[in-house]
Motif scaffolding. Structure first.
Motif, mmCIF file in Angstrom:
data_model
loop_
_atom_site.group_PDB
_atom_site.id
_atom_site.type_symbol
_atom_site.label_atom_id
_atom_site.label_comp_id
_atom_site.label_asym_id
_atom_site.label_seq_id
_atom_site.Cartn_x
_atom_site.Cartn_y
_atom_site.Cartn_z
ATOM 1 N N ILE A 109 0.852 -1.187 0.000
ATOM 2 C CA ILE A 109 0.000 0.000 0.000
ATOM 3 C C ILE A 109 0.890 1.240 0.000
ATOM 4 O O ILE A 109 1.828 1.330 0.779
ATOM 5 N N GLY A 110 0.574 2.176 -0.846
ATOM 6 C CA GLY A 110 1.223 3.483 -0.812
ATOM 7 C C GLY A 110 0.234 4.460 -0.201
ATOM 8 O O GLY A 110 -0.759 4.819 -0.847
ATOM 9 N N MET A 111 0.460 4.866 1.046
ATOM 10 C CA MET A 111 -0.519 5.704 1.748
ATOM 11 C C MET A 111 -0.696 7.086 1.124
ATOM 12 O O MET A 111 -1.687 7.764 1.383
ATOM 13 N N VAL A 112 0.266 7.492 0.277
ATOM 14 C CA VAL A 112 0.087 8.778 -0.399
ATOM 15 C C VAL A 112 -1.145 8.761 -1.301
ATOM 16 O O VAL A 112 -1.727 9.811 -1.581
ATOM 17 N N VAL A 113 -1.540 7.572 -1.742
ATOM 18 C CA VAL A 113 -2.691 7.474 -2.649
ATOM 19 C C VAL A 113 -3.987 7.894 -1.958
ATOM 20 O O VAL A 113 -4.654 8.837 -2.410
ATOM 21 N N PRO A 114 -4.408 7.250 -0.859
ATOM 22 C CA PRO A 114 -5.640 7.721 -0.213
ATOM 23 C C PRO A 114 -5.512 9.117 0.388
ATOM 24 O O PRO A 114 -6.496 9.854 0.460
ATOM 25 N N GLU A 115 -4.300 9.507 0.806
ATOM 26 C CA GLU A 115 -4.114 10.877 1.305
ATOM 27 C C GLU A 115 -4.421 11.888 0.214
ATOM 28 O O GLU A 115 -5.172 12.842 0.429
ATOM 29 N N ALA A 116 -3.819 11.688 -0.958
ATOM 30 C CA ALA A 116 -4.041 12.615 -2.072
ATOM 31 C C ALA A 116 -5.507 12.621 -2.499
ATOM 32 O O ALA A 116 -6.083 13.681 -2.779
ATOM 33 N N SER A 126 0.086 1.913 -10.699
ATOM 34 C CA SER A 126 0.397 0.719 -11.491
ATOM 35 C C SER A 126 -0.516 -0.432 -11.078
ATOM 36 O O SER A 126 -1.089 -0.429 -9.986
ATOM 37 N N ASP A 127 -0.592 -1.425 -11.952
ATOM 38 C CA ASP A 127 -1.485 -2.555 -11.662
ATOM 39 C C ASP A 127 -0.887 -3.570 -10.692
ATOM 40 O O ASP A 127 -1.543 -4.546 -10.333
ATOM 41 N N THR A 128 0.355 -3.350 -10.226
ATOM 42 C CA THR A 128 0.932 -4.214 -9.195
ATOM 43 C C THR A 128 1.031 -3.498 -7.848
ATOM 44 O O THR A 128 1.646 -4.018 -6.918
ATOM 45 N N CYS A 129 0.421 -2.348 -7.759
ATOM 46 C CA CYS A 129 0.436 -1.567 -6.521
ATOM 47 C C CYS A 129 -0.810 -1.890 -5.702
ATOM 48 O O CYS A 129 -1.928 -1.831 -6.211
ATOM 49 N N GLY A 130 -0.612 -2.226 -4.425
ATOM 50 C CA GLY A 130 -1.753 -2.547 -3.578
ATOM 51 C C GLY A 130 -2.745 -1.411 -3.444
ATOM 52 O O GLY A 130 -3.942 -1.639 -3.211
ATOM 53 N N ALA A 131 -2.268 -0.180 -3.621
ATOM 54 C CA ALA A 131 -3.153 0.981 -3.511
ATOM 55 C C ALA A 131 -4.175 1.063 -4.634
ATOM 56 O O ALA A 131 -5.074 1.909 -4.595
ATOM 57 N N LYS A 132 -4.088 0.153 -5.604
ATOM 58 C CA LYS A 132 -5.097 0.158 -6.665
ATOM 59 C C LYS A 132 -6.485 -0.183 -6.116
ATOM 60 O O LYS A 132 -7.492 0.073 -6.786
ATOM 61 N N ILE A 133 -6.546 -0.724 -4.881
ATOM 62 C CA ILE A 133 -7.856 -1.003 -4.278
ATOM 63 C C ILE A 133 -8.671 0.272 -4.070
ATOM 64 O O ILE A 133 -9.885 0.215 -3.946
ATOM 65 N N TYR A 134 -8.001 1.410 -4.024
ATOM 66 C CA TYR A 134 -8.697 2.686 -3.850
ATOM 67 C C TYR A 134 -9.220 3.250 -5.173
ATOM 68 O O TYR A 134 -9.999 4.200 -5.177
ATOM 69 N N ILE A 135 -8.733 2.709 -6.288
ATOM 70 C CA ILE A 135 -8.996 3.319 -7.587
ATOM 71 C C ILE A 135 -10.170 2.649 -8.292
ATOM 72 O O ILE A 135 -10.184 1.436 -8.494
ATOM 73 N N GLN A 136 -11.139 3.453 -8.660
ATOM 74 C CA GLN A 136 -12.205 3.038 -9.567
ATOM 75 C C GLN A 136 -11.793 3.580 -10.937
ATOM 76 O O GLN A 136 -11.927 4.776 -11.203
ATOM 77 N N ASP A 137 -11.251 2.714 -11.760
ATOM 78 C CA ASP A 137 -10.625 3.139 -13.016
ATOM 79 C C ASP A 137 -11.589 3.945 -13.878
ATOM 80 O O ASP A 137 -12.682 3.486 -14.202
ATOM 81 N N GLY A 138 -11.168 5.160 -14.215
ATOM 82 C CA GLY A 138 -11.993 6.031 -15.029
ATOM 83 C C GLY A 138 -13.003 6.855 -14.252
ATOM 84 O O GLY A 138 -13.697 7.682 -14.823
ATOM 85 N N VAL A 139 -13.080 6.623 -12.939
ATOM 86 C CA VAL A 139 -14.024 7.361 -12.088
ATOM 87 C C VAL A 139 -13.292 8.320 -11.155
ATOM 88 O O VAL A 139 -13.579 9.510 -11.109
#
Length: 196
Positions: A109-116, A126-139
């Motif tokens: 997890i990269g915590m900068v993702v949910p912080e930002a 990237s698709d191998t980053c655990g932080a992708k769980i926060y991303i709704q692609d295209g949304v």
């Protein structure tokens, strides 16, 4: 969980004269794949995209990345910032940018993702980053194929429109506030450990 009172949007989004302001926050080590982001920036420049990139972080890859920036003719586009930002000032730092990018290979997890995102920024990971769980692609952001800087450049170029950035940033803030605020995450953790 994210403290959405600490990490919050502090101003309405307004892209500055069509300049897409990118930020990456990371230790400067090989597996963070910042070289892929820099190579993607070279493509953006070649394609005439107006952008700037700030890389916030320090580490052993500093000299290599600085040389790559120079070799690709990106010294007017890419800034390396090694001085850290105090945690309680990060929301003001995020507010200067349009889009956070985490090109990392295989990190939990990269915590900068949910912080930002809590601060109203859409994010590309990237698709191998655990932080992708926060991303709704295209949304509320986008996901690119790890190591594929051409795919990354393509994904970044889709954020040239200020309305797209503002709309995705709004969705990013809402998604984190509803699903990953610190209180909700603590409740979920407590529920999980009391089931065992």
């Amino acid at each position: 969980g994210i403290d959405t009172d600490v990490f919050t949007k502090i101003k309405a989004h307004k892209m500055n004269q069509g300049l897409l302001k990118l930020v990456a926050i990371s230790r400067l080590v090989k597996y963070k794949r910042l070289e892929d982001l820099i190579n993607a920036c070279a493509i953006l420049k070649q394609d005439g995209v107006k952008f700037s990139l700030t890389i916030l972080g320090s580490g052993p890859e500093f000299q290599y990345l600085s040389s790559l920036i120079s070799r690709l003719g990106l010294t007017n586009n890419v800034i390396m910032q090694t001085e850290p930002i105090p945690h309680n000032q990060m929301k003001y730092f995020y507010a200067q940018y349009d889009l956070l990018i985490l090109p990392i290979f295989n990190e939990a997890i990269g915590m900068v993702v949910p912080e930002a995102m809590a601060c109203g920024l859409p994010v590309i990971v990237s698709d191998t980053c655990g932080a992708k769980i926060y991303i709704q692609d295209g949304v509320n952001g986008s996901i690119f194929k790890t190591f594929d800087y051409q795919d990354l450049a393509s994904k970044i170029s889709k954020f040239q429109d200020a309305k797209t950035v503002a709309n995705m940033g709004k969705h990013a803030r809402t998604y984190i506030s509803r699903n990953f605020n610190v209180t909700q995450s603590a409740d979920q953790f407590f529920t999980a450990i009391t089931r065992t």
